[in-house]
Design an enzyme around this catalytic site. Structure first.
Site, PDB file in Angstrom:
ATOM      1  CG  ASP A 120    -125.148 136.572  12.468  1.00  0.00           C
ATOM      2  OD1 ASP A 120    -125.625 135.514  12.037  1.00  0.00           O
ATOM      3  OD2 ASP A 120    -125.803 137.357  13.190  1.00  0.00           O
ATOM      4  N   GLY A 122    -123.025 139.010   7.756  1.00  0.00           N
ATOM      5  CA  GLY A 122    -121.909 139.386   6.893  1.00  0.00           C
ATOM      6  C   GLY A 122    -121.800 140.877   6.638  1.00  0.00           C
ATOM      7  CB  THR A 124    -119.927 143.530  10.691  1.00  0.00           C
ATOM      8  OG1 THR A 124    -121.141 143.671  11.431  1.00  0.00           O
ATOM      9  CG2 THR A 124    -118.802 144.261  11.414  1.00  0.00           C
ATOM     10  CE  LYS A 148    -124.609 133.249  15.255  1.00  0.00           C
ATOM     11  NZ  LYS A 148    -125.676 134.052  15.860  1.00  0.00           N
TER      12      LYS A 148
HETATM   13  P1  5GP Z   1    -122.907 140.531  11.013  1.00  0.00           P
HETATM   14  O1  5GP Z   1    -122.714 141.935  10.550  1.00  0.00           O
HETATM   15  O2  5GP Z   1    -122.036 139.526  10.326  1.00  0.00           O
HETATM   16  O3  5GP Z   1    -124.350 140.122  11.046  1.00  0.00           O
HETATM   17  O4  5GP Z   1    -122.574 140.537  12.529  1.00  0.00           O
HETATM   18  C1  5GP Z   1    -121.334 140.475  13.019  1.00  0.00           C
HETATM   19  C2  5GP Z   1    -121.344 140.934  14.449  1.00  0.00           C
HETATM   20  O5  5GP Z   1    -122.582 140.634  15.123  1.00  0.00           O
HETATM   21  C3  5GP Z   1    -120.293 140.171  15.192  1.00  0.00           C
HETATM   22  O6  5GP Z   1    -119.023 140.807  15.065  1.00  0.00           O
HETATM   23  C4  5GP Z   1    -120.848 140.189  16.600  1.00  0.00           C
HETATM   24  O7  5GP Z   1    -120.511 141.400  17.217  1.00  0.00           O
HETATM   25  C5  5GP Z   1    -122.357 140.135  16.422  1.00  0.00           C
HETATM   26  N1  5GP Z   1    -122.882 138.740  16.495  1.00  0.00           N
HETATM   27  C6  5GP Z   1    -123.432 138.020  15.513  1.00  0.00           C
HETATM   28  N2  5GP Z   1    -123.789 136.787  15.949  1.00  0.00           N
HETATM   29  C7  5GP Z   1    -123.425 136.732  17.250  1.00  0.00           C
HETATM   30  C8  5GP Z   1    -123.513 135.722  18.268  1.00  0.00           C
HETATM   31  O8  5GP Z   1    -123.981 134.577  18.086  1.00  0.00           O
HETATM   32  N3  5GP Z   1    -123.030 136.064  19.486  1.00  0.00           N
HETATM   33  C9  5GP Z   1    -122.502 137.279  19.767  1.00  0.00           C
HETATM   34  N4  5GP Z   1    -122.073 137.493  21.002  1.00  0.00           N
HETATM   35  N5  5GP Z   1    -122.398 138.261  18.832  1.00  0.00           N
HETATM   36  C10 5GP Z   1    -122.860 137.979  17.594  1.00  0.00           C
END
Ligand code: 5GP
Ligand code: MG
Length: 200
Positions: A120, A122, A124, A148
């Site tokens: 999402d 990124g 994480t 996404k």
């Molecule tokens: P990032 O650090 O890339 O923004 O977020 C990654 C984490 O956010 C994913 O591993 C997940 O746990 C959560 N996340 C991000 N977008 C979504 C989504 O559309 N649905 C769900 N259920 N979790 C999401």
């Protein structure tokens, strides 16, 4: 075949609507489409590693369903471990990320493939990869089921992506909303009405 031809770019389209308990969800990817996407990604991964033994590290909890399906599509030598990454989010504010790697396999001098549910913003995966690199692996690559569109805030992209999806909150196939819906066999879009401000 070029990578892009393998990847399914998911656009908005007529979605199938299903009622789940008290809410209505739209199916973004059916069970069959998910299986096909995971199989395509497994072919790319196997081609990239060949006979080199692989250490797969699944990011809990969202990757559990992908992990189980992906490893059974990979007919190459591999070991599987997990780590847990969790962040508390409130609205647009990103909470601090906690990484628990106590249950992980040793990764020193190994070719490591990190597997997560969704890319999402990124942050994480960037933090997980940074943490793993401290442990002196031979290499680290990343594979995600979903990316996404238009959400990334980091200068990093996973090497393997099964599907690029629109910017909507999705559940199922491992992804939750408030710890629910991980067990859905399909990927569903939750309507904004069903979403409170917190996600985990
Ligand atoms: P990032 O650090 O890339 O923004 O977020 C990654 C984490 O956010 C994913 O591993 C997940 O746990 C959560 N996340 C991000 N977008 C979504 C989504 O559309 N649905 C769900 N259920 N979790 C999401
Ligand atoms: Mg996650």
């Amino acid at each position: 075949m070029p990578l892009l031809e393998w990847r399914r770019h998911i656009e908005h389209r007529e979605l199938q609507v299903a009622t789940l308990e008290d809410i209505t969800v739209k199916t973004l990817l059916s069970e069959e489409e998910l299986q096909a996407g995971v199989a395509r990604m497994a072919i790319e991964i196997a081609a990239a590693y060949g006979e080199r033994p692989l250490t797969i590290v699944g990011v809990l909890t969202g990757s559990i369903v992908l992990l189980a399906d992906l490893i059974r599509q990979l007919d190459i030598p591999l070991r599987v471990g997990v780590l847990q990454a969790s962040s508390y989010r409130s609205g647009a504010t990103r909470g601090a990320l906690t990484i628990n790697s106590e249950m992980m396999l040793d990764v020193a001098e190994r070719d490591v493939l990190v597997v997560d549910d969704i890319f999402d913003t990124g942050h994480t995966l960037v933090e997980v990869v940074a943490k793993l690199k401290e442990l002196a692996p031979a290499s680290v690559k990343t594979a995600v089921l979903l990316r996404k569109r238009g959400r990334q805030e980091v200068d990093f992209s996973p090497e393997f992506v099964a599907f690029d999806i629109p910017d909507e909150f999705v559940v199922g196939y491992g992804l939750d909303y408030a710890d629910q819906y991980r067990h859905l066999r399909y990927l569903a879009v939750l309507e904004p009405d069903d979403l409170a401000s917190d996600r985990s």
